[in-house]
Scaffold this motif. Structure first.
Motif, PDB file in Angstrom:
ATOM      1  N   LEU A 213      -8.062   0.558   2.036  1.00 52.08           N
ATOM      2  CA  LEU A 213      -6.874  -0.191   1.656  1.00 52.08           C
ATOM      3  C   LEU A 213      -5.771   0.094   2.680  1.00 52.08           C
ATOM      4  O   LEU A 213      -5.560   1.240   3.073  1.00 52.08           O
ATOM      5  N   ASP A 214      -5.037  -0.971   3.092  1.00 49.03           N
ATOM      6  CA  ASP A 214      -3.920  -0.794   4.015  1.00 49.03           C
ATOM      7  C   ASP A 214      -2.859  -1.849   3.719  1.00 49.03           C
ATOM      8  O   ASP A 214      -2.908  -2.512   2.680  1.00 49.03           O
ATOM      9  N   LYS A 215      -1.908  -1.988   4.642  1.00 53.29           N
ATOM     10  CA  LYS A 215      -0.795  -2.908   4.433  1.00 53.29           C
ATOM     11  C   LYS A 215      -1.275  -4.333   4.216  1.00 53.29           C
ATOM     12  O   LYS A 215      -0.761  -5.061   3.370  1.00 53.29           O
ATOM     13  N   ARG A 216      -2.283  -4.726   4.960  1.00 52.68           N
ATOM     14  CA  ARG A 216      -2.746  -6.108   4.880  1.00 52.68           C
ATOM     15  C   ARG A 216      -3.424  -6.414   3.559  1.00 52.68           C
ATOM     16  O   ARG A 216      -3.312  -7.517   3.030  1.00 52.68           O
TER      17      ARG A 216
ATOM     18  N   ASN B 167       3.303   3.877  -1.099  1.00 54.00           N
ATOM     19  CA  ASN B 167       3.684   5.180  -0.562  1.00 54.00           C
ATOM     20  C   ASN B 167       5.097   5.518  -0.991  1.00 54.00           C
ATOM     21  O   ASN B 167       5.743   4.755  -1.721  1.00 54.00           O
ATOM     22  N   ALA B 168       5.597   6.647  -0.580  1.00 57.77           N
ATOM     23  CA  ALA B 168       6.917   7.095  -1.035  1.00 57.77           C
ATOM     24  C   ALA B 168       8.047   6.297  -0.409  1.00 57.77           C
ATOM     25  O   ALA B 168       9.160   6.249  -0.959  1.00 57.77           O
ATOM     26  N   THR B 169       7.825   5.633   0.750  1.00 60.49           N
ATOM     27  CA  THR B 169       8.898   4.919   1.453  1.00 60.49           C
ATOM     28  C   THR B 169       8.985   3.460   1.049  1.00 60.49           C
ATOM     29  O   THR B 169      10.030   2.834   1.204  1.00 60.49           O
ATOM     30  N   GLY B 170       7.902   2.910   0.562  1.00 56.33           N
ATOM     31  CA  GLY B 170       7.888   1.480   0.244  1.00 56.33           C
ATOM     32  C   GLY B 170       7.454   0.616   1.414  1.00 56.33           C
ATOM     33  O   GLY B 170       7.293  -0.601   1.267  1.00 56.33           O
ATOM     34  N   ASP B 171       7.259   1.208   2.585  1.00 50.79           N
ATOM     35  CA  ASP B 171       6.819   0.487   3.777  1.00 50.79           C
ATOM     36  C   ASP B 171       5.414   0.950   4.129  1.00 50.79           C
ATOM     37  O   ASP B 171       5.204   2.109   4.475  1.00 50.79           O
ATOM     38  N   LEU B 172       4.439   0.026   4.077  1.00 51.43           N
ATOM     39  CA  LEU B 172       3.029   0.414   4.217  1.00 51.43           C
ATOM     40  C   LEU B 172       2.511   0.309   5.654  1.00 51.43           C
ATOM     41  O   LEU B 172       1.322   0.486   5.889  1.00 51.43           O
TER      42      LEU B 172
ATOM     43  N   THR C  80      -0.434   7.625   9.148  1.00 47.08           N
ATOM     44  CA  THR C  80       0.430   8.790   9.330  1.00 47.08           C
ATOM     45  C   THR C  80       1.268   9.089   8.089  1.00 47.08           C
ATOM     46  O   THR C  80       1.709  10.223   7.887  1.00 47.08           O
ATOM     47  N   VAL C  81       1.495   8.088   7.231  1.00 41.36           N
ATOM     48  CA  VAL C  81       2.260   8.290   5.992  1.00 41.36           C
ATOM     49  C   VAL C  81       1.273   8.340   4.828  1.00 41.36           C
ATOM     50  O   VAL C  81       0.477   7.417   4.656  1.00 41.36           O
ATOM     51  N   PRO C  82       1.318   9.418   4.000  1.00 40.35           N
ATOM     52  CA  PRO C  82       0.351   9.545   2.899  1.00 40.35           C
ATOM     53  C   PRO C  82       0.428   8.372   1.921  1.00 40.35           C
ATOM     54  O   PRO C  82       1.513   7.883   1.598  1.00 40.35           O
ATOM     55  N   GLY C  83      -0.744   7.967   1.455  1.00 44.17           N
ATOM     56  CA  GLY C  83      -0.816   6.865   0.511  1.00 44.17           C
ATOM     57  C   GLY C  83      -0.846   7.351  -0.937  1.00 44.17           C
ATOM     58  O   GLY C  83      -1.266   8.468  -1.238  1.00 44.17           O
ATOM     59  N   ILE C  84      -0.373   6.496  -1.828  1.00 36.20           N
ATOM     60  CA  ILE C  84      -0.398   6.748  -3.274  1.00 36.20           C
ATOM     61  C   ILE C  84      -1.159   5.608  -3.921  1.00 36.20           C
ATOM     62  O   ILE C  84      -0.838   4.432  -3.687  1.00 36.20           O
ATOM     63  N   LEU C  85      -2.142   5.944  -4.753  1.00 36.23           N
ATOM     64  CA  LEU C  85      -3.025   4.923  -5.328  1.00 36.23           C
ATOM     65  C   LEU C  85      -2.805   4.812  -6.836  1.00 36.23           C
ATOM     66  O   LEU C  85      -2.592   5.814  -7.524  1.00 36.23           O
TER      67      LEU C  85
ATOM     68  N   ASP D 234       2.520   2.197   8.202  1.00 32.50           N
ATOM     69  CA  ASP D 234       1.853   3.400   8.712  1.00 32.50           C
ATOM     70  C   ASP D 234       1.004   4.088   7.632  1.00 32.50           C
ATOM     71  O   ASP D 234       0.720   5.285   7.722  1.00 32.50           O
ATOM     72  N   THR D 235       0.581   3.329   6.605  1.00 24.96           N
ATOM     73  CA  THR D 235      -0.210   3.881   5.500  1.00 24.96           C
ATOM     74  C   THR D 235      -1.516   3.115   5.349  1.00 24.96           C
ATOM     75  O   THR D 235      -1.522   1.881   5.298  1.00 24.96           O
ATOM     76  N   SER D 236      -2.600   3.837   5.311  1.00 24.80           N
ATOM     77  CA  SER D 236      -3.920   3.272   4.956  1.00 24.80           C
ATOM     78  C   SER D 236      -4.782   4.415   4.418  1.00 24.80           C
ATOM     79  O   SER D 236      -4.573   5.577   4.763  1.00 24.80           O
ATOM     80  N   ILE D 237      -5.731   4.061   3.574  1.00 24.94           N
ATOM     81  CA  ILE D 237      -6.574   5.096   2.951  1.00 24.94           C
ATOM     82  C   ILE D 237      -8.022   4.641   2.917  1.00 24.94           C
ATOM     83  O   ILE D 237      -8.328   3.443   3.024  1.00 24.94           O
ATOM     84  N   ALA D 238      -8.900   5.614   2.788  1.00 26.15           N
ATOM     85  CA  ALA D 238     -10.307   5.355   2.432  1.00 26.15           C
ATOM     86  C   ALA D 238     -10.487   5.828   0.987  1.00 26.15           C
ATOM     87  O   ALA D 238      -9.959   6.868   0.595  1.00 26.15           O
ATOM     88  N   LEU D 239     -11.197   5.070   0.204  1.00 26.26           N
ATOM     89  CA  LEU D 239     -11.315   5.332  -1.236  1.00 26.26           C
ATOM     90  C   LEU D 239     -12.777   5.390  -1.656  1.00 26.26           C
ATOM     91  O   LEU D 239     -13.591   4.563  -1.253  1.00 26.26           O
ATOM     92  N   LYS D 240     -13.092   6.405  -2.473  1.00 25.14           N
ATOM     93  CA  LYS D 240     -14.389   6.451  -3.146  1.00 25.14           C
ATOM     94  C   LYS D 240     -14.129   6.564  -4.647  1.00 25.14           C
ATOM     95  O   LYS D 240     -13.400   7.442  -5.105  1.00 25.14           O
ATOM     96  N   CYS D 241     -14.714   5.639  -5.393  1.00 22.27           N
ATOM     97  CA  CYS D 241     -14.497   5.629  -6.835  1.00 22.27           C
ATOM     98  C   CYS D 241     -15.836   5.523  -7.557  1.00 22.27           C
ATOM     99  O   CYS D 241     -16.703   4.742  -7.155  1.00 22.27           O
TER     100      CYS D 241
END
Length: 511
Positions: A39-42, A121-126, A69-74, A128-135
């Motif tokens: 998951l990322d900004k797009r 994320n904590a800034t509201g601007d995604l 570079t900016v930690p993500g929140i899911l 510089d934020t992306s994550i890999a997710l396993k669920c």
């Protein structure tokens, strides 16, 4: 009753489905398995379809790895319908790389759901934020919905073991692993042991195993597993419990050679077994359980007058090795008698059981009968029989008996002294054969002797036989000269008791 388990199935989840958004276009379902998504900004929101096969619980685990570079929140949600704005059944927020979602359980009804993921994320601007997710979504073992708790029967005799009152349980369609496990609670008042009987209603399975647990999560097993095999019409087991309260039985269906067995039904009935000391009433049976060899159970009983106190142990089987040990205690649980071990006799009323019987002659009062049986499950009952006494208290007051006419009857309780004796006399008019035939109920030792008018002993029981405990009969016969003869009866040990009756005859006894 025990059978060797063919296979032990650990208490675990029924099935695990690992879902992936990368397969949404392939109409994902609980059987799809993949690894991770991104998951990322797009593309910061995704969801997919999820089917719940029946009412139960699903366990969610979600782990993320930061790729920007900016930690993500899911945020993970379970939704009733497709789309970001659809109603949410449950929502989990604040999931980060250092705070994953771990073993969160959600109770759901049967139906279709959607699991959605939203990135922030904590800034509201995604940018510089992306994550890999396993669920992973794990459907947990479900309980039988139509029987919330197994009924447990309390019984006091073997006669109450009937073919009525069974609980019917069933497994589902047999395709999904979740349909092969059932966890059902049951509650016992006594908590010493449980008698389990299982009946087969169908033959579309290899075996059904059961294990008792102390906890509903099925992590604390109580005793060995038990099994109903497809070739068995019924199976019976006894398991020791750790006290009163609620327990859980996990039943597992095994059908290795079948891809689908359809609905599988079977019957279960539980009996609460009592292994504790208890108060009993004369004439009323009670069912008892000994979880280990040598365990003693004290039965408190009150008698209102002098009598023969009869203690009966009726075992479930008719093995020649069946036996029981008895000891009589007073109202303060102080021992009155020594321990007596009695072998069993086949119960004539029930050829499939063994009867072990012990008799005491007692005064009015409260007693404890201490019992240890060779059988782990047995039926105990205390009864009474009346006693009569017509003997004289001394040689001078000896009761006159006539040959072939009347009986001599008497008794000694455990409280009587050994110096106490019963006296009888009889007359012989000419040289003739005389036989004394005696029946007795004995705990301990007693003796009797026959003497002539001069006091010379012509026969003494203890010099010819060993008095055995229990119910017995003996006889002595000989030719006697004209004259008067005396019979003296007394007990030998202070704690002994005996009740007896005898007759005199001119006819030799035929065994």
């Amino acid at each position: 009753m025990n059978k060797v388990l063919k296979k032990f199935i650990a208490c675990a989840v029924v099935f695990i489905a690992v879902f992936s958004l990368s397969q949404i276009t392939a109409a994902a379902n609980p059987n799809d398995t993949t690894t991770t998504i991104g998951l990322d900004k797009r593309d910061n929101y995704e969801d997919f379809e999820f089917d719940m096969p029946k009412d139960g619980k699903v366990k969610i685990n979600a782990q993320i790895w930061d790729k920007g570079t900016v930690p993500g929140i899911l945020t993970v949600a379970i939704q009733e319908k497709y789309g970001e704005g659809s109603p949410k059944v449950k929502e989990f927020t604040g999931i980060t790389a250092i705070a994953p979602l771990t073993d969160l359980e959600v109770e759901l009804s049967e139906g279709k759901y959607y699991i959605s993921y939203k990135l922030s994320n904590a800034t509201g601007d995604l940018k510089d934020t992306s994550i890999a997710l396993k669920c992973t979504a794990e459907v947990l073992t479900t309980t039988v919905v139509n029987i919330p708790e197994l009924k447990v029967s309390s019984i006091n005799s073997f006669d109450e073991l009937t073919n009525k009152g069974y609980n019917e349980l069933k497994f589902g369609d047999g395709v999904q692993e979740s349909d092969k496990n059932i966890v059902v609670p049951f509650t016992v008042k006594n908590g010493s042991g449980v008698y389990i009987t299982m009946l087969s209603k169908m033959s579309n399975f290899d075996e059904i195993t059961g294990t008792i647990y102390k906890d509903k999560e099925c992590t604390k097993a109580v005793g060995k597993s038990f099994m109903l095999d497809t070739v068995d019409e019924n199976a019976n087991y006894i398991r020791t419990l750790s006290g009163s309260g609620t327990y859980y039985i996990k039943f597992t269906l095994e059908n290795d050679e079948r891809e689908s067995v359809g609905e599988t039904k079977f019957l279960v009935k539980l009996y609460d077994l009592n292994g504790a000391d208890r108060v009993i009433s004369i004439g009323k049976p009670t069912l008892s359980y000994q979880d280990k060899s040598g365990k003693k159970i004290n039965y408190k009983v009150t008698v209102k007058k002098k009598c023969i106190l009869v203690a009966d142990v009726n075992t479930a089987t008719a093995s020649q090795s069946e036996a029981a040990s008895f000891r009589l205690l007073d109202g303060n649980k102080k021992p009155i008698t020594k321990v007596s071990k009695i072998a069993g006799d086949i119960d004539e009323d029930n050829k499939e059981s063994m009867l072990v019987e012990k008799l005491y002659t007692v005064t009015a009062g409260t007693y404890y009968i201490q019992v240890t049986a060779s059988s782990s499950v047995y039926q105990f009952k205390a009864g009474t029989a009346s006693v009569t006494h017509n003997a004289g208290s001394s040689k001078a007051k000896a009761k006159l008996l006539k040959i072939d006419k009347n009986l001599g009857t008497g008794y000694f309780t455990y409280a009587d002294k050994t110096s106490k004796a019963d006296w009888y006399k009889f007359n012989v008019s000419s040289y003739q054969y005389v036989e004394l035939y005696m029946a007795y109920y004995l705990d301990g030792k007693f003796d009797y002797e026959i003497m002539n008018s001069k006091g010379k002993s012509i026969y003494r029981y203890s010099k010819n036989f060993t008095g055995l405990e229990g119910a017995y009969y003996i006889w002595y016969g000989n030719y006697l000269e004209n004259g008067t003869y005396y019979v003296k009866v007394h007990k030998v040990d202070i704690s002994s008791s005996v009740s007896y009756a005898f007759s005199l005859s001119n006819t030799p006894h035929k065994d």
